[in-house]
Design an enzyme around this catalytic site. Structure first.
Site, mmCIF file in Angstrom:
data_model
loop_
_atom_site.group_PDB
_atom_site.id
_atom_site.type_symbol
_atom_site.label_atom_id
_atom_site.label_comp_id
_atom_site.label_asym_id
_atom_site.label_seq_id
_atom_site.Cartn_x
_atom_site.Cartn_y
_atom_site.Cartn_z
ATOM 1 N N HIS A 173 0.846 -1.198 0.000
ATOM 2 C CA HIS A 173 0.000 0.000 0.000
ATOM 3 C C HIS A 173 0.877 1.242 0.000
ATOM 4 O O HIS A 173 1.846 1.332 0.765
ATOM 5 C CB HIS A 173 -0.914 0.016 1.218
ATOM 6 C CG HIS A 173 -1.678 1.295 1.382
ATOM 7 N ND1 HIS A 173 -1.584 2.088 2.498
ATOM 8 C CD2 HIS A 173 -2.537 1.937 0.545
ATOM 9 C CE1 HIS A 173 -2.364 3.144 2.355
ATOM 10 N NE2 HIS A 173 -2.959 3.078 1.178
ATOM 11 N N SER A 174 0.572 2.187 -0.849
ATOM 12 C CA SER A 174 1.281 3.471 -0.901
ATOM 13 C C SER A 174 2.782 3.237 -1.091
ATOM 14 O O SER A 174 3.181 2.533 -2.007
ATOM 15 C CB SER A 174 0.968 4.275 0.369
ATOM 16 O OG SER A 174 1.471 5.583 0.302
ATOM 17 N N MET A 175 3.618 3.792 -0.224
ATOM 18 C CA MET A 175 5.063 3.652 -0.376
ATOM 19 C C MET A 175 5.536 2.217 -0.163
ATOM 20 O O MET A 175 6.648 1.858 -0.563
ATOM 21 C CB MET A 175 5.781 4.583 0.596
ATOM 22 C CG MET A 175 5.554 6.056 0.333
ATOM 23 S SD MET A 175 6.172 6.615 -1.269
ATOM 24 C CE MET A 175 7.936 6.633 -0.972
ATOM 25 N N GLN A 200 -1.189 -0.825 -4.190
ATOM 26 C CA GLN A 200 -2.427 -0.059 -4.041
ATOM 27 C C GLN A 200 -2.078 1.396 -3.729
ATOM 28 O O GLN A 200 -1.447 1.678 -2.705
ATOM 29 C CB GLN A 200 -3.281 -0.656 -2.914
ATOM 30 C CG GLN A 200 -3.701 -2.091 -3.175
ATOM 31 C CD GLN A 200 -4.403 -2.735 -1.997
ATOM 32 O OE1 GLN A 200 -4.234 -2.316 -0.857
ATOM 33 N NE2 GLN A 200 -5.196 -3.762 -2.250
ATOM 34 N N THR A 202 0.124 3.361 -4.973
ATOM 35 C CA THR A 202 1.571 3.571 -4.862
ATOM 36 C C THR A 202 2.033 4.571 -5.912
ATOM 37 O O THR A 202 1.809 4.363 -7.109
ATOM 38 C CB THR A 202 2.327 2.245 -5.058
ATOM 39 O OG1 THR A 202 1.982 1.351 -4.009
ATOM 40 C CG2 THR A 202 3.833 2.472 -5.039
#
EC number: 3.1.-.-
Length: 922
Positions: A173-175, A200, A202
């Site tokens: 997720h993200s980073m 997700q 990212t």
């Protein structure tokens, strides 16, 4: 006093800029659909079992941990290791919690229960201590190495099992998704350790806010590796974006580059994902039930029945991901679907010869095959379209070859259908199937349910309508309209001249129905052919529906496709489609794509005003008001033409070679062009926003200083203006050394903040002294005039000891107010690393690496001297003229090199400040 120095026209301009910025911000933060995600709930209490790591590893990464997710009996059983399932690792993102794994983990557990645990997944989650890695990039490499060690530890938990895994799947997720991609850049990392990567929200392309060089260096390392090794990277990767609801990470940053045909990478926006069809914000993407259900369905379809692990076949992986995330045919996934289907059994065969046909099925006792002979239709029509409201996963439409009225076997065309929220539909171009003699629609025997099947033959030109969008600068005052009069089931509205990210429109669809008693549903699908960012709108007709039309990804230069508004309509209704430019959404696109560059433009405007003040001090001996200088000097024509000229010259090889010889960094304008982020006049708009922000920021800082000085006078005995001006006081060297030691041993940003507070304290003290002096002048004007004359006489009669007069104090405060504005932005840009350091203080007393430490070493002595600097002490300096000329080229440099690399902005700010301080000695 601050407002009095601004003309009415300028004030009106600044208010207008605030209004426009507010429109743009409103569109970014509120101008999207409501959250339609369903919350995913746990059926049993979630438990997180801590996995014991090797002692050396735990000592090396004291802040990081690894957990196994479980619920109820599953959690109890798996407290006794080893494990027997399929390992999946969840990597949280910026400030993310390892507990965010619970949504996808719980759904996977329920799915495994449904199949009696024939297969099941073990969900692991890494605890990164909720580090702010989107703001501070110094720990990204550390996180990557820790994940590598976690993967090796996880695989050891399966040793000795019959179907022990050799690799893991990763959800980032993200980073966390970027950290997963960075694993491949590690020297000792084996690519086979990862069999699937799903990210997700990212930001793959570039950091959202490039606040330190460690973030940009990390991105450069990861992206360069993936580009250079594209042919050798066999990792199947899926990137899912949240759409316009996610204002933290815009979806354009999440799209993985299509490097070559060897790259197994897909990128899609959640609003385009079948069975999801919703936009998610940055946090809800990890718990959105619709999206997590889709993800888990894909995971179970990826299992190889022989190995009981995720398949190693890259073609199957892509097929599964395409099936669940790109185009769903309303059938369960099959690796090798049967093309030929048997059409047998006791069924009725009903021939249909009309070009438009509707059948309402209700309590059917017999199976029915409706056959459409194609020979006559081919002569008149080009396409056939069929749809069904029965959303089961059985085959429902076939093609017969060389048949008269019925056929025993047919080609299963259901695999070419598309699932939509309320229907499954199929569109066929007749000339693509010359061997088909009949089209067969199958209606099963049903009890207690009702559904409708429609089919129609048509010519393409009757259902494809061109609608040119309005001009960008029409500001919504004009519109273009088309009316769909014919009674068709499907229309394609071609949105001509639409393909740039700076374009934004409102589409209004008005439906009028005659003689309709039941509620009818229409679907409007915005289809962007060059990227998977489609969005759907469901409307109950008759109605008036508004659709936002804007892009995440600009149309590539070599792409000739046209954006489409696909309308799945009712034959009983007439539709009117109107498109017009949305000015507020255009401003929203400016903020969304370029809002991160605003600090650079604000700083550039302040630097121009600062240069004007220094020059007025040199030429007239007095420092003018900050607002007057901002109005006079902060002009876009002083900055933009130089940036445009440099960008133009870099198109020539000789200038590019010279640029490289001088080892100058890449121009930020070129970086933005490579990311398809060029807006017409965007630099002008941002400069105006920046000047407006600089003005209101100056008003805020000036008001704050006056309020603090009033508080000072209320709490403490009024002080006098300094009798003797000393650039270096007794305590100054000691204070400077202490702050440098603080910077070296703790955090550079912390030392910068302390220096800033010291500087503000000095200015507040000066303001309080001046206020007290003016108050005494009002009470005893004769005594004040004698003191002023005495002060001026003393100032003229000595060189080494200068006495500060009231007018000099006012000049100094004007200069200091500008310096405070500059330093405030340095402090703001250094805040992320300070927040990161404070959050991890229990683990690390010293921030390492520290992006602000070099800057702190220079800024601390500079600001210490400037805190004791007055205009009277530098107006006769030989260095003042040169110092006054520095801010202009530096203002250009800030825009040229700092708009996409914010961490460079302080480097341009401290140079004039350093020379300003040196004016005291030269």
């Amino acid at each position: 006093m601050f407002l009095q120095s601004v003309s009415l026209w300028n004030l009106a301009f600044y208010v207008l800029m605030v209004f426009m910025a507010t429109l743009g911000l409103w569109d970014v933060f509120f101008g999207f659909e409501e959250n339609k995600c369903s919350m995913s709930y746990m059926f049993e209490y979630p438990e997180y079992q801590k996995i014991e790591l090797p002692k050396k590893l735990a000592k090396r990464y004291p802040a990081y941990e690894l957990y196994l997710y479980g619920e109820g009996s599953y959690a109890e059983e798996h407290k006794i290791l080893p494990l027997t399932g399929i390992p999946v690792v969840f990597l949280p993102g910026n400030a993310g919690s390892y507990k965010q794994v619970r949504s996808v983990g719980s759904i996977a557990l329920r799915k495994a229960e449904d199949i009696d645990f024939r297969y099941h997944f073990d969900f692991f989650s890494v605890n990164f201590n909720e580090e702010l890695v989107a703001l501070y990039g110094g720990s990204l490499q550390k996180q990557t190495k820790f994940v590598h060690e976690c993967i090796k530890t996880i695989l050891k938990l399966y040793k000795g099992q019959e179907f022990a895994p050799k690799s893991v799947a990763i959800i980032g997720h993200s980073m966390g998704g970027l950290v997963a991609r960075a694993l491949l850049t590690l020297k000792n990392f084996k690519q086979d350790l990862i069999n699937l990567l799903i990210t997700q929200a990212t930001p793959h392309v570039a950091p959202v806010m490039p606040l330190d060089r460690f973030i940009t260096d990390f991105y450069m390392t990861v992206n360069n590796y993936w580009i250079l090794n594209a042919r050798h990277i066999n990792l199947t990767t899926l990137s899912v974006a949240g759409g316009f609801r996610d204002y933290q990470v815009r979806s354009g940053l999440t799209f993985l580059p299509k490097l070559s045909h060897h790259t197994s990478a897909l990128s899609v926006v959640s609003s385009a994902v079948p069975k999801t069809w919703v936009s998610t914000d940055h946090l809800s993407i990890v718990w959105c039930k619709q999206l997590q259900l889709t993800t888990i369905r894909a995971f179970f379809d990826l299992i190889d029945a022989d190995t009981k692990q995720i398949t190693q076949n890259p073609k199957k992986k892509l097929s599964v991901l395409n099936h669940h995330f790109i185009r769903h045919p309303a059938k369960h996934f099959e690796e090798n679907p049967a093309i030929i289907s048997d059409l047998t059994g006791t069924s009725m065969w009903v021939p249909v010869k009309v070009s438009k046909w509707t059948y309402v099925a209700y309590n059917e006792s017999d199976k029915i095959y409706f056959t459409f002979p194609l020979a006559n239709h081919r002569k008149i029509y080009t396409h056939v379209y069929c749809q069904s409201t029965m959303l089961d996963t059985n085959s429902w439409i076939f093609g017969c070859i060389n048949s008269t009225s019925m056929c025993r076997q047919g080609i299963d065309l259901s695999w070419k259908a598309e699932l939509l929220p309320t229907i499954k539909s199929l569109m066929l171009r007749l000339q693509d199937y010359p061997s088909l003699s009949h089209l067969v629609v199958y209606v099963p025997s049903i009890h207690g349910s009702k559904f409708v099947v429609d089919c129609e033959f048509f010519k393409k030109e009757t259902r494809s309508i061109q609608l040119p969008v309005t001009h960008l600068f029409s500001f919504g005052l004009s519109s273009r309209k088309v009316i769909l009069n014919t009674s068709g089931l499907f229309y394609n509205i071609e949105l001509l001249n639409f393909g740039q990210i700076y374009q934004a429109f409102k589409i209004n669809v008005v439906s009028k129905c005659s003689g309709v008693k039941e509620e009818i549903t229409s679907i409007y699908k915005l289809h962007i052919p060059w990227s998977y960012e489609d969005s759907l709108t469901i409307a109950q007709v008759p109605s008036s529906t508004e659709i936002s039309l804007k892009l995440h990804i600009a149309q590539p230069e070599n792409d000739s496709h046209v954006a489409l508004l696909k309308m799945y309509t009712s034959s009983d209704c007439q539709y009117e489609v109107t498109v017009k430019t949305s000015f507020s959404q255009i401003l929203g696109q400016v903020v969304r794509f370029h809002g991160g560059a605003l600090p650079a433009y604000v700083t550039s405007s302040i630097l121009l005003a600062y240069g004007g003040q220094l020059y007025s001090l040199f030429s007239t001996g007095h420092c003018l008001e900050y607002t007057i200088m901002l109005d006079k000097e902060a002009k876009p024509y002083k900055v933009d033409p130089f940036v445009i000229m440099i960008k133009f010259l870099l198109g020539y090889n000789w200038f590019k070679e010279l640029w490289d010889v001088l080892m100058l960094p890449e121009l930020d304008a070129i970086v933005l062009t490579s990311q398809s982020m060029c807006f017409p006049l965007v630099s002008l708009i941002l400069f105006l926003f920046g000047t407006c922000t600089a003005y209101w920021g100056g008003l805020l800082s000036s008001t704050s200083v006056r309020l603090l000085s009033s508080l000072w006078l209320a709490l403490k005995r009024p002080s006098e203006l300094p009798k003797d001006i000393k650039m270096i006081s007794v305590d100054l060297p000691f204070l400077t050394i202490v702050l440098i030691i603080v910077s070296w041993t703790t955090c550079g940003a912390f030392a910068i903040l302390l220096t800033y507070l010291y500087y503000v304290f000095k200015i507040v003290h000066l303001q309080a002294s001046l206020t007290a002096y003016k108050n005494s002048q009002t009470v005893n004007p004769k005594h004040s005039r004698r003191s002023e004359k005495k002060s001026n006489h003393h100032k003229d009669s000595t060189v080494h000891h200068l006495r500060l007069s009231a007018s000099d104090a006012e000049d100094s405060l004007r200069m200091h107010s500008t310096v405070i504005n500059l330093i405030t932005w340095i402090v703001l840009l250094s805040m992320p690393s300070l927040i990161y350091w404070l959050k991890n203080l229990r683990y690390y007393f010293k921030l390492n690496p520290d992006p602000c430490k070099p800057l702190a070493f220079i800024l601390i002595p500079t600001m210490a001297i400037l805190g004791n600097t007055h205009t009277v002490s530098i107006k006769s300096s030989k260095l003042l003229k040169i110092t006054s000329q520095f801010p202009l080229p530096l203002a250009v440099g800030v825009i040229a090199f700092g708009s996409a690399h914010l961490y460079r902005v302080p480097c341009f700010v401290f140079i004039p400040l350093l020379f300003h301080a040196l004016c005291n000695f030269m």
